[in-house]
Enzyme design. Structure first.
Site, PDB file in Angstrom:
ATOM      1  N   GLY A  86       0.819  -1.345  -0.005  1.00  0.00           N
ATOM      2  CA  GLY A  86       0.075   0.230  -0.005  1.00  0.00           C
ATOM      3  C   GLY A  86       0.782   1.209  -0.037  1.00  0.00           C
ATOM      4  O   GLY A  86       2.083   1.354  -0.178  1.00  0.00           O
ATOM      5  N   SER A 126      -6.040  -6.006  -1.651  1.00  0.00           N
ATOM      6  CA  SER A 126      -7.558  -5.514  -1.643  1.00  0.00           C
ATOM      7  C   SER A 126      -7.429  -4.034  -2.011  1.00  0.00           C
ATOM      8  O   SER A 126      -8.123  -3.393  -2.759  1.00  0.00           O
ATOM      9  CB  SER A 126      -8.262  -5.682  -0.452  1.00  0.00           C
ATOM     10  OG  SER A 126      -7.769  -5.196   0.525  1.00  0.00           O
ATOM     11  N   ASN A 127      -6.283  -3.523  -1.919  1.00  0.00           N
ATOM     12  CA  ASN A 127      -6.318  -2.212  -1.977  1.00  0.00           C
ATOM     13  C   ASN A 127      -4.860  -1.496  -2.627  1.00  0.00           C
ATOM     14  O   ASN A 127      -4.321  -0.434  -2.490  1.00  0.00           O
ATOM     15  CB  ASN A 127      -6.579  -0.892  -0.861  1.00  0.00           C
ATOM     16  CG  ASN A 127      -6.816   0.581  -1.630  1.00  0.00           C
ATOM     17  OD1 ASN A 127      -7.500   0.859  -2.430  1.00  0.00           O
ATOM     18  ND2 ASN A 127      -6.653   1.395  -0.368  1.00  0.00           N
ATOM     19  N   ASP A 156      -4.787 -12.887   3.210  1.00  0.00           N
ATOM     20  CA  ASP A 156      -5.729 -12.148   3.913  1.00  0.00           C
ATOM     21  C   ASP A 156      -5.527 -12.284   5.477  1.00  0.00           C
ATOM     22  O   ASP A 156      -5.643 -13.448   5.979  1.00  0.00           O
ATOM     23  CB  ASP A 156      -7.141 -12.565   3.642  1.00  0.00           C
ATOM     24  CG  ASP A 156      -8.194 -11.774   4.173  1.00  0.00           C
ATOM     25  OD1 ASP A 156      -7.908 -10.962   4.913  1.00  0.00           O
ATOM     26  OD2 ASP A 156      -9.310 -11.719   3.681  1.00  0.00           O
ATOM     27  N   LEU A 157      -5.034 -11.242   6.141  1.00  0.00           N
ATOM     28  CA  LEU A 157      -4.997 -11.341   7.574  1.00  0.00           C
ATOM     29  C   LEU A 157      -6.180 -11.726   8.420  1.00  0.00           C
ATOM     30  O   LEU A 157      -5.853 -11.954   9.630  1.00  0.00           O
ATOM     31  CB  LEU A 157      -4.453 -10.110   8.242  1.00  0.00           C
ATOM     32  CG  LEU A 157      -3.011  -9.399   7.596  1.00  0.00           C
ATOM     33  CD1 LEU A 157      -2.661  -8.026   8.010  1.00  0.00           C
ATOM     34  CD2 LEU A 157      -1.814 -10.264   7.990  1.00  0.00           C
ATOM     35  N   PHE A 175       0.548  -2.335   8.628  1.00  0.00           N
ATOM     36  CA  PHE A 175      -0.087  -1.342   8.292  1.00  0.00           C
ATOM     37  C   PHE A 175      -1.553  -1.737   7.688  1.00  0.00           C
ATOM     38  O   PHE A 175      -2.529  -0.944   7.467  1.00  0.00           O
ATOM     39  CB  PHE A 175       0.754  -0.799   6.844  1.00  0.00           C
ATOM     40  CG  PHE A 175       1.761  -0.176   6.991  1.00  0.00           C
ATOM     41  CD1 PHE A 175       1.960   1.483   7.506  1.00  0.00           C
ATOM     42  CD2 PHE A 175       3.158  -0.698   6.953  1.00  0.00           C
ATOM     43  CE1 PHE A 175       3.059   2.029   7.367  1.00  0.00           C
ATOM     44  CE2 PHE A 175       4.329  -0.077   7.070  1.00  0.00           C
ATOM     45  CZ  PHE A 175       4.332   1.134   7.621  1.00  0.00           C
ATOM     46  N   SER A 196      -3.486   6.707  14.086  1.00  0.00           N
ATOM     47  CA  SER A 196      -4.124   7.850  13.168  1.00  0.00           C
ATOM     48  C   SER A 196      -4.389   8.958  14.377  1.00  0.00           C
ATOM     49  O   SER A 196      -4.989   8.854  15.513  1.00  0.00           O
ATOM     50  CB  SER A 196      -5.272   7.429  12.364  1.00  0.00           C
ATOM     51  OG  SER A 196      -5.759   8.529  11.993  1.00  0.00           O
ATOM     52  N   TYR A 217     -14.246   3.752  11.444  1.00  0.00           N
ATOM     53  CA  TYR A 217     -12.657   3.579  10.988  1.00  0.00           C
ATOM     54  C   TYR A 217     -12.057   4.306  12.097  1.00  0.00           C
ATOM     55  O   TYR A 217     -10.779   3.413  12.642  1.00  0.00           O
ATOM     56  CB  TYR A 217     -12.437   4.389   9.951  1.00  0.00           C
ATOM     57  CG  TYR A 217     -10.796   4.798   9.724  1.00  0.00           C
ATOM     58  CD1 TYR A 217     -10.085   3.680   9.064  1.00  0.00           C
ATOM     59  CD2 TYR A 217     -10.361   5.750   9.743  1.00  0.00           C
ATOM     60  CE1 TYR A 217      -8.804   3.736   9.079  1.00  0.00           C
ATOM     61  CE2 TYR A 217      -8.977   5.920   9.777  1.00  0.00           C
ATOM     62  CZ  TYR A 217      -8.313   5.057   9.405  1.00  0.00           C
ATOM     63  OH  TYR A 217      -6.928   5.071   9.394  1.00  0.00           O
ATOM     64  N   LYS A 267      -9.265   2.182  15.365  1.00  0.00           N
ATOM     65  CA  LYS A 267      -7.672   2.716  15.530  1.00  0.00           C
ATOM     66  C   LYS A 267      -7.520   2.811  17.093  1.00  0.00           C
ATOM     67  O   LYS A 267      -6.740   2.209  17.692  1.00  0.00           O
ATOM     68  CB  LYS A 267      -7.421   3.974  14.758  1.00  0.00           C
ATOM     69  CG  LYS A 267      -7.099   4.001  13.443  1.00  0.00           C
ATOM     70  CD  LYS A 267      -6.199   2.954  12.874  1.00  0.00           C
ATOM     71  CE  LYS A 267      -5.865   2.549  11.542  1.00  0.00           C
ATOM     72  NZ  LYS A 267      -4.955   1.578  10.930  1.00  0.00           N
ATOM     73  N   ASN A 310      -1.507  13.829   8.503  1.00  0.00           N
ATOM     74  CA  ASN A 310      -1.997  13.583   6.899  1.00  0.00           C
ATOM     75  C   ASN A 310      -0.822  13.288   6.302  1.00  0.00           C
ATOM     76  O   ASN A 310      -0.057  14.168   5.827  1.00  0.00           O
ATOM     77  CB  ASN A 310      -2.951  14.746   6.683  1.00  0.00           C
ATOM     78  CG  ASN A 310      -4.161  14.932   7.477  1.00  0.00           C
ATOM     79  OD1 ASN A 310      -4.331  14.869   8.544  1.00  0.00           O
ATOM     80  ND2 ASN A 310      -5.205  15.104   6.559  1.00  0.00           N
ATOM     81  N   ASN A 335     -11.255  10.518  -1.997  1.00  0.00           N
ATOM     82  CA  ASN A 335     -11.735  11.064  -0.633  1.00  0.00           C
ATOM     83  C   ASN A 335     -11.110  12.271   0.004  1.00  0.00           C
ATOM     84  O   ASN A 335     -11.332  13.311   0.668  1.00  0.00           O
ATOM     85  CB  ASN A 335     -12.120  10.232   0.470  1.00  0.00           C
ATOM     86  CG  ASN A 335     -13.093   9.157   0.003  1.00  0.00           C
ATOM     87  OD1 ASN A 335     -14.056   9.567  -0.559  1.00  0.00           O
ATOM     88  ND2 ASN A 335     -12.963   7.809   0.183  1.00  0.00           N
TER      89      ASN A 335
END
Ligand code: NAD
Ligand code: WQD
Length: 340
Positions: free
Chosen positions: A11, A35-36, A59-60, A81, A125, A150, A154, A180, A199
């Site tokens: 990622g 997946s991303n 896949d975790l 991550f 985050s 989301y 975290k 950020n 986004n």
């Protein structure tokens, strides 16, 4: 050579961290379900470091597969991550977020425990602070009930790590609270690849200037800030990646002060949306087509980090400023345009 398992290593932030780890003499094993992200990133990393990172597509959420992986490899530390990260999507589909983000971390911790791997660095985050009462935010600033599922994942992951570290004195956990992250590697080979309509501010701005989007909407111009637009602490992804190398080295050298540590990773500077746009226009000599629109629901007004603790304890500070963030981001976007 020490081997670091980097979950989500294909990622955006993970790939930059893999580069810095390899360049600092670590071996890397990337685990990602794609997946991303895309597998091509591995060759892009190789063009920068001359080393192809080892990669396992997994896949975790698959507890058996991750346990098996730890039996097959000698791993010294884990940087975690891998997560789903879209705030908006998490509001629409909270179960997806709780399922992926919580189960992935639990499976990793259980597999680590079974294999006696004790170093764990977690991607947290600044979202855990919500809108703080006082700025800048230190690591002691209270975490607030998160603004989104989301953000809540975290916060919950941090709580799990804290409890687990409390119960297991041989375990070393660390939560890194990113502000950020923006920008791209100076080589222009790796960067952020948003899927669908972006986004976040910088990806949307880049696609606007590239002509993919017509206009950037600036969400809110009536905030209590000097120019009325919202303020964030933007941090160059390469600075962020380097902090992970220091973090993992600190744990492997047993220099950590306690067996669960938390660090803010930001630049310590707040920039408004309009200041970001101006910096982009200045360094890249490109106009950004934008309009001021209503606030985005759920957005906070302003936040920026007090980075003193990371500066003093990790001996780390962000070196690359807003102009370098904007320059590298645009270089990356132009390379993406050439590819497609
Ligand atoms: P990203 O989506 O680019 O990278 C995450 C990677 O994890 C992707 O490659 C994805 O394929 C993988 N992944 C997701 N679920 C997985 C699973 N179940 N099994 C295996 N792989 C899986 O995101 P990023 O921007 O690089 O973010 C990395 C981490 O940093 C995330 O935990 C994110 O929440 C956190 N973070 C990001 C930001 C940001 O603005 N980018 C800010 C703060 C924190
Ligand atoms: C930045 C600023 C927007 C898009 C999100 C997550 C947070 C963390 C970082 C992971 C805000 C404004 C944006 C646009 C705009 N991620 N904006 N027009 O909201 O600070 O944080 O990413 O942990 O959890 O919430 O980042 O890039 O979306 O927005 O005006 O098209 O840009 O309102 O002020 P944000 P962002």
């Amino acid at each position: 050579m020490r081997k670091i398992l980097v979950s989500g290593g294909s990622g955006y932030i993970g790939s930059h961290t893999v580069v810095e780890l390899q360049q600092s003499g670590f071996e890397v094993l990337i685990v990602d379900d794609l997946s991303n992200s895309k597998k091509e990133i591995l060759h892009k990393i190789e063009t920068i470091t001359n080393q192809l990172p080892e990669f396992v597509e997994l896949d975790l959420k698959d507890e058996v597969a991750i346990a098996h992986l730890f039996q097959s490899y000698e791993i010294d530390a884990v940087i975690h991550f891998a997560a789903s990260k879209s705030v908006g999507e998490s509001v629409v589909n909270p179960l997806l977020y709780y399922h992926n983000n919580l189960l992935s971390m639990l499976n990793l911790l259980k597999a680590m425990e079974a294999s006696d791997v004790t170093s764990f660095v977690f991607s947290s985050s600044c979202t855990v602070y919500g809108q703080p009462d006082h700025l800048p935010v230190t690591e002691q600033t209270p975490t607030k009930p998160a603004e989104s599922p989301y953000g809540n994942t975290k916060k919950i992951c941090e709580d799990i790590l804290k409890d687990y570290a409390h119960a297991n004195s041989e375990f070393n956990g660390m939560s890194l609270r990113y502000f950020n992250p923006v920008g791209a590697h100076p080589s222009g080979s790796i960067g952020e690849r948003p899927s669908g309509v972006p986004n976040n501010l910088i990806p949307y701005l880049l696609e606007t200037v590239a002509g993919v989007r017509e206009k950037l909407s600036v969400f809110g111009s009536d905030y209590g800030t000097p120019d009325g637009t919202a303020i964030r602490d933007y941090i160059h992804v390469v600075d962020l990646a380097q902090a992970h190398v220091i973090a993992v080295q600190r744990q492997l050298d047993q220099k950590n002060k306690s067996n669960y540590e938390v660090f803010n990773l930001g630049s310590g500077h707040g920039y408004s949306v309009l200041e970001v746009i101006k910096a982009f226009e200045k360094v890249n000599q490109e106009k950004v087509n934008y309009e001021l629109v209503d606030r985005r629901p759920g957005d906070i007004e302003k936040i920026y980090a007090d980075t003193t603790y990371a500066n003093e304890e990790l001996g780390w500070s962000a070196k690359l400023g807003i102009e370098e963030m904007m320059r590298s981001a645009w270089q990356w976007q132009q390379n993406l345009n050439k590819e497609s």
